[in-house]
Design an enzyme around this catalytic site. Structure first.
Site, mmCIF file in Angstrom:
data_model
loop_
_atom_site.group_PDB
_atom_site.id
_atom_site.type_symbol
_atom_site.label_atom_id
_atom_site.label_comp_id
_atom_site.label_asym_id
_atom_site.label_seq_id
_atom_site.Cartn_x
_atom_site.Cartn_y
_atom_site.Cartn_z
ATOM 1 N N ARG A 179 -19.894 23.958 -8.656
ATOM 2 C CA ARG A 179 -20.818 22.822 -8.734
ATOM 3 C C ARG A 179 -21.751 22.820 -7.537
ATOM 4 O O ARG A 179 -21.322 23.005 -6.398
ATOM 5 C CB ARG A 179 -20.024 21.509 -8.768
ATOM 6 C CG ARG A 179 -20.898 20.270 -8.967
ATOM 7 C CD ARG A 179 -20.056 19.005 -9.017
ATOM 8 N NE ARG A 179 -19.468 18.689 -7.722
ATOM 9 C CZ ARG A 179 -18.571 17.724 -7.546
ATOM 10 N NH1 ARG A 179 -18.138 17.019 -8.584
ATOM 11 N NH2 ARG A 179 -18.079 17.475 -6.343
ATOM 12 N N CYS A 216 -13.217 17.862 -16.036
ATOM 13 C CA CYS A 216 -12.783 18.215 -14.680
ATOM 14 C C CYS A 216 -12.412 16.991 -13.859
ATOM 15 O O CYS A 216 -12.080 17.107 -12.683
ATOM 16 C CB CYS A 216 -13.870 19.015 -13.958
ATOM 17 S SG CYS A 216 -15.440 18.142 -13.787
ATOM 18 N N GLU A 249 -21.433 12.812 -16.393
ATOM 19 C CA GLU A 249 -20.796 11.786 -15.555
ATOM 20 C C GLU A 249 -21.597 10.492 -15.504
ATOM 21 O O GLU A 249 -21.216 9.560 -14.799
ATOM 22 C CB GLU A 249 -20.542 12.323 -14.139
ATOM 23 C CG GLU A 249 -21.739 12.970 -13.503
ATOM 24 C CD GLU A 249 -21.381 13.706 -12.217
ATOM 25 O OE1 GLU A 249 -20.340 13.400 -11.612
ATOM 26 O OE2 GLU A 249 -22.145 14.595 -11.837
ATOM 27 N N HIS A 260 0.819 -1.215 0.000
ATOM 28 C CA HIS A 260 0.000 0.000 0.000
ATOM 29 C C HIS A 260 0.850 1.262 0.000
ATOM 30 O O HIS A 260 0.526 2.247 -0.664
ATOM 31 C CB HIS A 260 -0.932 -0.022 1.216
ATOM 32 C CG HIS A 260 -2.060 -0.983 1.057
ATOM 33 N ND1 HIS A 260 -2.802 -1.441 2.107
ATOM 34 C CD2 HIS A 260 -2.565 -1.578 -0.048
ATOM 35 C CE1 HIS A 260 -3.731 -2.276 1.663
ATOM 36 N NE2 HIS A 260 -3.594 -2.377 0.363
ATOM 37 N N ARG A 266 -16.053 3.050 -8.012
ATOM 38 C CA ARG A 266 -14.730 3.663 -7.854
ATOM 39 C C ARG A 266 -14.277 3.701 -6.400
ATOM 40 O O ARG A 266 -13.118 4.022 -6.124
ATOM 41 C CB ARG A 266 -14.711 5.078 -8.456
ATOM 42 C CG ARG A 266 -15.592 6.104 -7.776
ATOM 43 C CD ARG A 266 -15.599 7.390 -8.608
ATOM 44 N NE ARG A 266 -16.465 8.424 -8.080
ATOM 45 C CZ ARG A 266 -16.047 9.433 -7.326
ATOM 46 N NH1 ARG A 266 -14.778 9.526 -7.012
ATOM 47 N NH2 ARG A 266 -16.886 10.344 -6.891
ATOM 48 N N ASN A 291 -14.254 10.632 -13.466
ATOM 49 C CA ASN A 291 -14.215 9.671 -12.367
ATOM 50 C C ASN A 291 -15.522 8.893 -12.287
ATOM 51 O O ASN A 291 -15.543 7.662 -12.290
ATOM 52 C CB ASN A 291 -13.941 10.378 -11.036
ATOM 53 C CG ASN A 291 -12.629 11.117 -11.031
ATOM 54 O OD1 ASN A 291 -11.823 10.972 -11.949
ATOM 55 N ND2 ASN A 291 -12.396 11.923 -10.013
ATOM 56 N N ASP A 292 -16.645 9.622 -12.203
ATOM 57 C CA ASP A 292 -17.939 8.947 -12.138
ATOM 58 C C ASP A 292 -18.326 8.343 -13.481
ATOM 59 O O ASP A 292 -18.917 7.259 -13.527
ATOM 60 C CB ASP A 292 -19.027 9.915 -11.665
ATOM 61 C CG ASP A 292 -19.157 9.923 -10.150
ATOM 62 O OD1 ASP A 292 -19.036 8.851 -9.546
ATOM 63 O OD2 ASP A 292 -19.368 11.008 -9.580
#
Length: 837
Positions: A602, A767, A696, A459, A730, A719-720
């Site tokens: 946002r 973004c 997204e 890790h 995620r 990401n989403d």
């Protein structure tokens, strides 16, 4: 002696009741097994038969016995008494103790337990019901020792998979496809899957078994990839639980491998080492030099063996809860910043801190008057030894996570929370460096890490790569024998620690680092200049920020604007929602910090993996697919209205752009635009901020042309969009590394978004994390993206990358990428098409 039939005696004095009348659905439904209950009138729990103590709960509210005929009996004192954390309970027996019928097992404070729990009703549960039958001998009030139940062995076993809801047992075999087998994060994933069901589950492998509740127990089985295990589920929903666990075990990819990078070189054999060089394994590439500093180890005081158990139990519980709180805070921060690797690591740490096998081992030692610090140390070391003895390199590396938790808890117990003073530019050496060590080292500005042990997939290796910190592991004990203060050269990319470098070599390394630093300085010096491709296309490079302070950093770093202000920073880690005035002041602070640049703000995106203590949301089976983003604003319009009013009041409003998260259809956008107009009219405001939509979810990308008709701009949250397109959570403990936004399916959605926006003359930004990756810059430009919003510290680098490129070349080559079959293939092609130093 005939053990086929046993008369179980009353374990308490008081009224007897059937399980169906117990005011707890887990017991009354029979999910845990058949049994009976007593509402106690006395303060001591007695053994209903002779046998052996299998388990004593660490909170001392429950005991499990194994009768001489093999029946396993759980005696659970009170309802919700686990919340008392052992207060008011005194265990009179230990695990492994041989007991006689009527022997005292637990003593409890009737008044304290009654006041601190839901009920004193105590249940006896037959937890291995196969082959046994219980028959009540009385249904009235009993005294301790009176006949209560007839326990008979039926001589037959049930079917291996009874219908769900019957309280039966289901069994199945599966070949484990989880990458690397069952180590920490896959074990955490399996445990999380099991927690969705009321049935109890266990794994069997190589003649041994472990409860799915215990991460250490699961890891201790030593199950490797492609090993076959048996899964056994017992309870009302055993079939559903079995199906879910088999599916989890059969799904590949639970252990995140590092993000695709150039393969890391492996150390040369020890015998091939050069004089003055220690060979190691590259965990994070890079080149550094500096004086050696050894990371200090904790030293336990002598244990005299005369500690007071109650006091030491409290001390350990308090230390564990403090560390759990720190880990939860780290998780929240990682979630806010979208650091999926860190989330996966510390989710596993949190699960280990709650592991019953580990905690019970420590508690048993404390009961023997061992101090809390020594008990915790010995419990962790025992479990580490189990993992290291299995011959599995991945499991051996996961022992480092346990040692990290050992250190964190011991620091609290010993009152040694201070950080070691380490000078900037040092090379830090240690037996192993843990994730909790890394944060202070990064803040101190160390130049590199050297570990005697550890592995390239540990890790801390993942985190070091994320921080860009050179790191070598598996250097051997010699690294700990080097003199502190000696200047070394750490060539992590080539697996070398040079402990006797010449002055010329040190100068060479310094020159190379200086050249890299000069390049970064040049990037920073030009960061305020526009990012224009060689053929004249302008790309706006903004910054993702979370508060006014980060906005000021972004402005100083040369950002063209704020591409994403996450307003959750105002709502998280507090006891009540911010009012309109507080919100307006914060948003104005971000605008003021950015000079004349535009700011995209946002609206609140909570739900899913972000929760507000003062806004309890209903429990959801799939939070990422539930009430979050704009859906929450629709469900709680007063919350969204307050935020929109605050945004309408910033000045000048022309510099404010409002971005709506999680939009999935056009009607949602139209409704919010109408509401924004209505609120502006009520406030007497003529001018309107630009209104944009986050792309997204796949439906938004597929409807981009229709959304662009009503939106002023589109901003892609990679990401989403990645998790919803690839059907991978995620925040999943095991899939983070497989969620790659350069997957060709994602690229096709980005291309479709840009094409749809272009039909209406709208611009498209990115973004998500992909915007910060220099390898992806030419791809995004080629697909039609006009704005990139990145981490503030990367503004100069991404602008410099844009200036290296030809937009038309990017357009032509990006089309070729859409025909590839994997993210790996896309990355390889990018490296060929657009080489980057």
């Amino acid at each position: 002696m005939n053990n086929n039939n046993l008369a179980l005696k009353a374990f308490l004095s008081g009224p007897v009741m059937p399980l169906s009348r117990v005011p707890d659905p887990v017991f009354s439904s029979g999910a845990m097994g058949d049994g009976i209950a007593i509402d106690p009138l006395n303060d001591c729990l007695y053994a209903p038969c002779a046998g052996v103590v299998m388990h004593v709960a660490r909170t001392r509210h429950a005991v499990t016995l194994k009768a001489d005929n093999g029946a396993e009996l759980l005696l659970h004192l009170g309802l919700d008494t686990v919340e008392l954390q052992g207060e008011g309970f005194d265990a009179l027996v230990q695990e492994g103790t041989r007991i006689t019928e009527g022997q005292p097992l637990l003593r409890f404070d009737l008044d304290k337990v009654a006041r601190g729990s839901k009920s004193l009703i105590t249940v006896l549960i037959l937890t291995n019901g196969e082959g046994f039958q219980l028959r009540p001998l009385t249904t009235t009030c009993v005294d301790v020792g009176a006949p209560l139940l007839q326990l008979s062995r039926t001589g037959s076993a049930p079917a291996t998979a009874e219908p769900a809801g019957s309280g039966g047992e289901s069994r199945g075999h599966v070949r484990v496809a989880l990458h690397g087998g069952l180590h920490a994060r896959p074990a955490a994933l399996l445990r999380k899957s099991a927690q969705a069901f009321s049935s109890r589950a266990e794994l069997r492998f190589a003649g041994r078994s472990a409860s799915v509740d215990s991460l250490v127990g699961i890891m201790g089985l030593g199950v490797g990839e492609q090993d076959e295990v048996e899964v056994i589920c017992r309870g009302a929903d055993s079939e559903a639980a079995l199906h879910a666990l088999l599916e989890t075990l059969a799904t590949a990819g639970a252990e995140p491998t590092p993000q695709p990078v150039t393969p890391l070189p492996v150390a040369a054999p020890r015998g091939a080492e050069e004089p003055g060089v220690l060979a190691g394994v590259c965990a994070s590439p890079g080149l550094a030099s500096g004086p050696l500093v050894r990371l200090g180890a904790l030293h336990l005081p002598d244990d005299r063996g005369d500690s007071q158990p109650d006091e030491q139990h409290r001390a350990l519980d308090q230390a564990l809860e403090r560390v759990r709180g720190d880990v939860r805070a780290t998780l929240q921060q990682a979630a806010r910043q979208g650091h999926a690797d860190e989330e996966a690591i510390f989710t596993a740490h949190l699960a280990l801190l709650e592991d019953p096998g580990l905690l019970d081992a420590a508690d048993l030692l404390i009961d023997q008057r061992v101090s809390a610090a020594h008990a915790w140390h010995r419990a962790v070391q025992t479990h580490c030894g189990i993992l290291q003895s299995l011959g599995n390199p991945l499991l051996a590396e996961r022992a480092n996570d346990l040692r990290d938790l050992e250190k964190r808890v011991l620091r609290v117990l010993l009152g040694n929370d201070g950080e070691q003073a380490i000078a900037a530019g040092s090379l830090v050496a240690a037996q192993e460096i843990t994730p909790s060590d890394l944060g202070p080292l990064v803040r101190a500005g160390v130049a590199g890490l050297c570990m005697a042990e550890g592995g390239a997939t540990s890790h801390v290796a993942i985190l070091a790569r994320a921080k860009g910190l050179p790191c070598l592991v598996a250097l051997g004990p010699q690294v700990l024998e080097l003199d502190e203060g000696r200047v070394l050269v750490l060539d992590a990319s080539n697996g070398r620690l040079e402990y006797a470098p010449s002055a010329e070599r040190i100068a060479q390394v310094a020159m190379q680092r200086e050249q890299r630093e000069q390049a970064r300085q040049q990037q920073r010096a030009r960061a305020r200049q526009a990012a224009v491709t060689r053929d004249g296309r302008h790309i706006e490079v903004g910054a993702n920020v979370a508060n006014p302070e980060e906005a000021a950093e972004a402005f100083a770093a040369g950002a063209d604007g704020v591409g994403l202000l996450r307003t959750e920073f105002l709502f998280l880690d507090r006891q009540q929602a911010p009012n309109e005035e507080e919100q307006q002041h914060a948003y104005q602070g971000v605008l003021d910090a950015m000079g004349e640049s535009r700011v995209i703000i946002r609206t609140i995106d909570v739900g899913g993996d972000k929760h507000l203590a003062y806004l309890p949301l209903p429990a959801e089976e799939n939070p990422a697919l539930g009430l979050r983003g704009i859906r929450l604003g629709q469900a709680l319009p007063q919350l969204l209205d307050q935020q929109l009013r605050a945004l309408l009041r910033v000045a000048p409003i022309r510099r404010c752009r409002v971005l709506l998260p999680m939009v999935s259809e056009v009607d949602e956008l139209i409704a919010i635009r109408q509401r924004l107009d209505q609120l502006a009219h009520e406030l007497g405001i003529e001018e309107r901020p630009e209104l944009g939509v986050m792309i997204e979810v796949p439906s938004a990308a597929l409807l981009a042309d229709q959304l662009a008709e009503h939106a002023d701009f589109l901003s892609i949250g990679t990401n989403d969009l990645s998790q919803y397109t690839l059907a991978m959570d995620r925040c999943h403990a095991g899939l983070a590394a497989r969620i790659d936004a350069l997957h060709p399916a994602l690229l096709r959605l980005i291309a479709q978004t840009c094409a749809g926006a272009a039909r209406h003359g709208r611009w498209v930004g990115v973004c998500g994390a992909l915007a910060s990756e220099a390898l992806a810059t030419p791809v995004l430009i080629g697909l039609g993206v006009q704005e990139l919003s990145v981490s503030p510290g990367l503004v100069g680098e991404i602008k410099a990358r844009v200036r290296e490129l030809n937009a038309e070349d990017c357009r032509q080559r990006s089309q070729e990428l859409l025909a590839l079959g994997s993210a790996r293939a896309v990355r390889d092609a990018c490296a060929r098409f657009w080489p980057h130093a």
